[in-house]
Design a protein around this motif. Structure first.
Motif, PDB file in Angstrom:
ATOM      1  N   MET A  59     -25.597 -15.102  28.885  1.00  0.00           N
ATOM      2  CA  MET A  59     -24.683 -14.127  28.334  1.00  0.00           C
ATOM      3  C   MET A  59     -23.331 -14.330  28.996  1.00  0.00           C
ATOM      4  O   MET A  59     -23.226 -14.570  30.191  1.00  0.00           O
ATOM      5  N   ASN A  60     -22.275 -14.201  28.224  1.00  0.00           N
ATOM      6  CA  ASN A  60     -20.941 -14.347  28.777  1.00  0.00           C
ATOM      7  C   ASN A  60     -20.478 -13.030  29.375  1.00  0.00           C
ATOM      8  O   ASN A  60     -21.139 -12.014  29.297  1.00  0.00           O
ATOM      9  N   THR A  61     -19.286 -13.026  30.008  1.00  0.00           N
ATOM     10  CA  THR A  61     -18.785 -11.821  30.659  1.00  0.00           C
ATOM     11  C   THR A  61     -18.396 -10.746  29.668  1.00  0.00           C
ATOM     12  O   THR A  61     -18.297  -9.585  30.021  1.00  0.00           O
ATOM     13  N   MET A  62     -18.204 -11.114  28.413  1.00  0.00           N
ATOM     14  CA  MET A  62     -17.832 -10.145  27.388  1.00  0.00           C
ATOM     15  C   MET A  62     -19.051  -9.378  26.880  1.00  0.00           C
ATOM     16  O   MET A  62     -18.915  -8.334  26.269  1.00  0.00           O
ATOM     17  N   GLY A  63     -20.247  -9.878  27.106  1.00  0.00           N
ATOM     18  CA  GLY A  63     -21.445  -9.246  26.586  1.00  0.00           C
ATOM     19  C   GLY A  63     -21.880  -9.916  25.299  1.00  0.00           C
ATOM     20  O   GLY A  63     -21.441 -11.005  24.953  1.00  0.00           O
ATOM     21  N   THR A  64     -22.754  -9.242  24.585  1.00  0.00           N
ATOM     22  CA  THR A  64     -23.235  -9.762  23.314  1.00  0.00           C
ATOM     23  C   THR A  64     -22.917  -8.776  22.203  1.00  0.00           C
ATOM     24  O   THR A  64     -22.716  -7.590  22.446  1.00  0.00           O
ATOM     25  N   VAL A  65     -22.910  -9.291  20.992  1.00  0.00           N
ATOM     26  CA  VAL A  65     -22.662  -8.449  19.824  1.00  0.00           C
ATOM     27  C   VAL A  65     -24.007  -7.947  19.325  1.00  0.00           C
ATOM     28  O   VAL A  65     -24.949  -8.720  19.159  1.00  0.00           O
ATOM     29  N   ARG A  66     -24.090  -6.659  19.104  1.00  0.00           N
ATOM     30  CA  ARG A  66     -25.329  -6.032  18.645  1.00  0.00           C
ATOM     31  C   ARG A  66     -25.090  -5.320  17.325  1.00  0.00           C
ATOM     32  O   ARG A  66     -24.151  -4.538  17.180  1.00  0.00           O
ATOM     33  N   LEU A  67     -25.959  -5.587  16.356  1.00  0.00           N
ATOM     34  CA  LEU A  67     -25.963  -4.845  15.103  1.00  0.00           C
ATOM     35  C   LEU A  67     -26.589  -3.489  15.394  1.00  0.00           C
ATOM     36  O   LEU A  67     -27.713  -3.405  15.887  1.00  0.00           O
ATOM     37  N   LEU A  68     -25.858  -2.431  15.121  1.00  0.00           N
ATOM     38  CA  LEU A  68     -26.347  -1.088  15.408  1.00  0.00           C
ATOM     39  C   LEU A  68     -27.250  -0.585  14.281  1.00  0.00           C
ATOM     40  O   LEU A  68     -27.123  -1.025  13.137  1.00  0.00           O
ATOM     41  N   PRO A  69     -28.152   0.344  14.592  1.00  0.00           N
ATOM     42  CA  PRO A  69     -29.119   0.813  13.587  1.00  0.00           C
ATOM     43  C   PRO A  69     -28.551   1.854  12.624  1.00  0.00           C
ATOM     44  O   PRO A  69     -29.294   2.642  12.056  1.00  0.00           O
ATOM     45  N   TRP A  70     -27.266   1.868  12.425  1.00  0.00           N
ATOM     46  CA  TRP A  70     -26.637   2.762  11.458  1.00  0.00           C
ATOM     47  C   TRP A  70     -25.461   2.038  10.822  1.00  0.00           C
ATOM     48  O   TRP A  70     -25.046   0.984  11.285  1.00  0.00           O
ATOM     49  N   THR A  71     -24.980   2.593   9.735  1.00  0.00           N
ATOM     50  CA  THR A  71     -23.816   2.022   9.056  1.00  0.00           C
ATOM     51  C   THR A  71     -22.650   2.989   9.178  1.00  0.00           C
ATOM     52  O   THR A  71     -22.824   4.164   9.504  1.00  0.00           O
ATOM     53  N   GLY A  72     -21.464   2.475   8.870  1.00  0.00           N
ATOM     54  CA  GLY A  72     -20.274   3.313   8.860  1.00  0.00           C
ATOM     55  C   GLY A  72     -20.246   4.163   7.596  1.00  0.00           C
ATOM     56  O   GLY A  72     -21.098   4.030   6.713  1.00  0.00           O
ATOM     57  N   PRO A  73     -19.257   5.048   7.487  1.00  0.00           N
ATOM     58  CA  PRO A  73     -19.163   5.937   6.324  1.00  0.00           C
ATOM     59  C   PRO A  73     -19.072   5.182   4.997  1.00  0.00           C
ATOM     60  O   PRO A  73     -19.520   5.676   3.969  1.00  0.00           O
ATOM     61  N   ASP A  74     -18.557   3.968   5.036  1.00  0.00           N
ATOM     62  CA  ASP A  74     -18.424   3.169   3.825  1.00  0.00           C
ATOM     63  C   ASP A  74     -19.647   2.287   3.559  1.00  0.00           C
ATOM     64  O   ASP A  74     -19.653   1.473   2.643  1.00  0.00           O
ATOM     65  N   GLY A  75     -20.692   2.449   4.390  1.00  0.00           N
ATOM     66  CA  GLY A  75     -21.922   1.682   4.204  1.00  0.00           C
ATOM     67  C   GLY A  75     -21.905   0.309   4.845  1.00  0.00           C
ATOM     68  O   GLY A  75     -22.876  -0.427   4.751  1.00  0.00           O
ATOM     69  N   LYS A  76     -20.812  -0.036   5.508  1.00  0.00           N
ATOM     70  CA  LYS A  76     -20.727  -1.348   6.158  1.00  0.00           C
ATOM     71  C   LYS A  76     -21.431  -1.311   7.511  1.00  0.00           C
ATOM     72  O   LYS A  76     -21.504  -0.264   8.157  1.00  0.00           O
ATOM     73  N   PRO A  77     -21.950  -2.466   7.958  1.00  0.00           N
ATOM     74  CA  PRO A  77     -22.655  -2.501   9.242  1.00  0.00           C
ATOM     75  C   PRO A  77     -21.721  -2.181  10.406  1.00  0.00           C
ATOM     76  O   PRO A  77     -20.520  -2.451  10.350  1.00  0.00           O
ATOM     77  N   CYS A  78     -22.306  -1.605  11.451  1.00  0.00           N
ATOM     78  CA  CYS A  78     -21.570  -1.318  12.685  1.00  0.00           C
ATOM     79  C   CYS A  78     -22.086  -2.253  13.772  1.00  0.00           C
ATOM     80  O   CYS A  78     -23.283  -2.512  13.860  1.00  0.00           O
ATOM     81  N   PHE A  79     -21.178  -2.734  14.600  1.00  0.00           N
ATOM     82  CA  PHE A  79     -21.532  -3.643  15.679  1.00  0.00           C
ATOM     83  C   PHE A  79     -21.008  -3.094  17.000  1.00  0.00           C
ATOM     84  O   PHE A  79     -20.045  -2.330  17.034  1.00  0.00           O
ATOM     85  N   LEU A  80     -21.643  -3.511  18.086  1.00  0.00           N
ATOM     86  CA  LEU A  80     -21.244  -3.120  19.430  1.00  0.00           C
ATOM     87  C   LEU A  80     -21.143  -4.369  20.275  1.00  0.00           C
ATOM     88  O   LEU A  80     -22.062  -5.184  20.297  1.00  0.00           O
ATOM     89  N   LEU A  81     -20.035  -4.529  20.984  1.00  0.00           N
ATOM     90  CA  LEU A  81     -19.881  -5.604  21.956  1.00  0.00           C
ATOM     91  C   LEU A  81     -20.132  -4.981  23.311  1.00  0.00           C
ATOM     92  O   LEU A  81     -19.368  -4.118  23.757  1.00  0.00           O
TER      93      LEU A  81
END
Length: 126
Positions: free
Chosen positions: A1-23
């Motif tokens: 893993m780099n110092t920035m972390g990893t990108v995670r697909l979150l188990p919910w979507t945004g108000p527009d139905g698009k996926p949410c991610f977390l770094l």
């Protein structure tokens, strides 16, 4: 893993139905909330499977009950699929490698769909 972390697909979507991610490095508050939500989604799906088996086993369902079951199973499948995508994306290359041939169970030793025991070979059914 780099110092920035990893990108995670979150188990919910945004108000527009698009996926949410977390770094993240996976230790923060949002990661813990996502972990809990994934566990709740998987638990709900398991309960729904039990309900579906019971309803279908009774063989006295109405078309409305079947429709509702299909809607609920579809929603649960969407959640479970998102959890699988998220967790699969976070696997390391070593974890993604296929098991060795000697680690793969034989067809007659593999658990059945319920995980309750061995399966019969296809020849047993004619």
């Amino acid at each position: 893993m780099n110092t920035m972390g990893t990108v995670r697909l979150l188990p919910w979507t945004g108000p527009d139905g698009k996926p949410c991610f977390l770094l993240s490095d996976g230790t923060g508050c949002v990661s813990r909330i996502a972990d809990r939500m994934e566990e709740e989604q998987l638990g709900s799906a398991a309960e729904l499977i039990d309900e579906a088996r019971q309803l279908l086993g009774e063989r006295s369902w109405t078309p409305g009950e079947l429709h509702l079951l299909a809607v609920e199973l579809t929603a649960a499948l969407v959640h479970v699929h998102r959890v699988a995508e998220s967790r699969g994306a976070r696997l390391t290359e070593t974890e993604r490698e296929a098991p060795d041939a000697d680690e793969t169970p034989d067809a007659d030793e593999a658990p059945d769909a319920d995980g309750d025991g061995p399966r019969l070979p296809a020849e047993a059914f004619g």
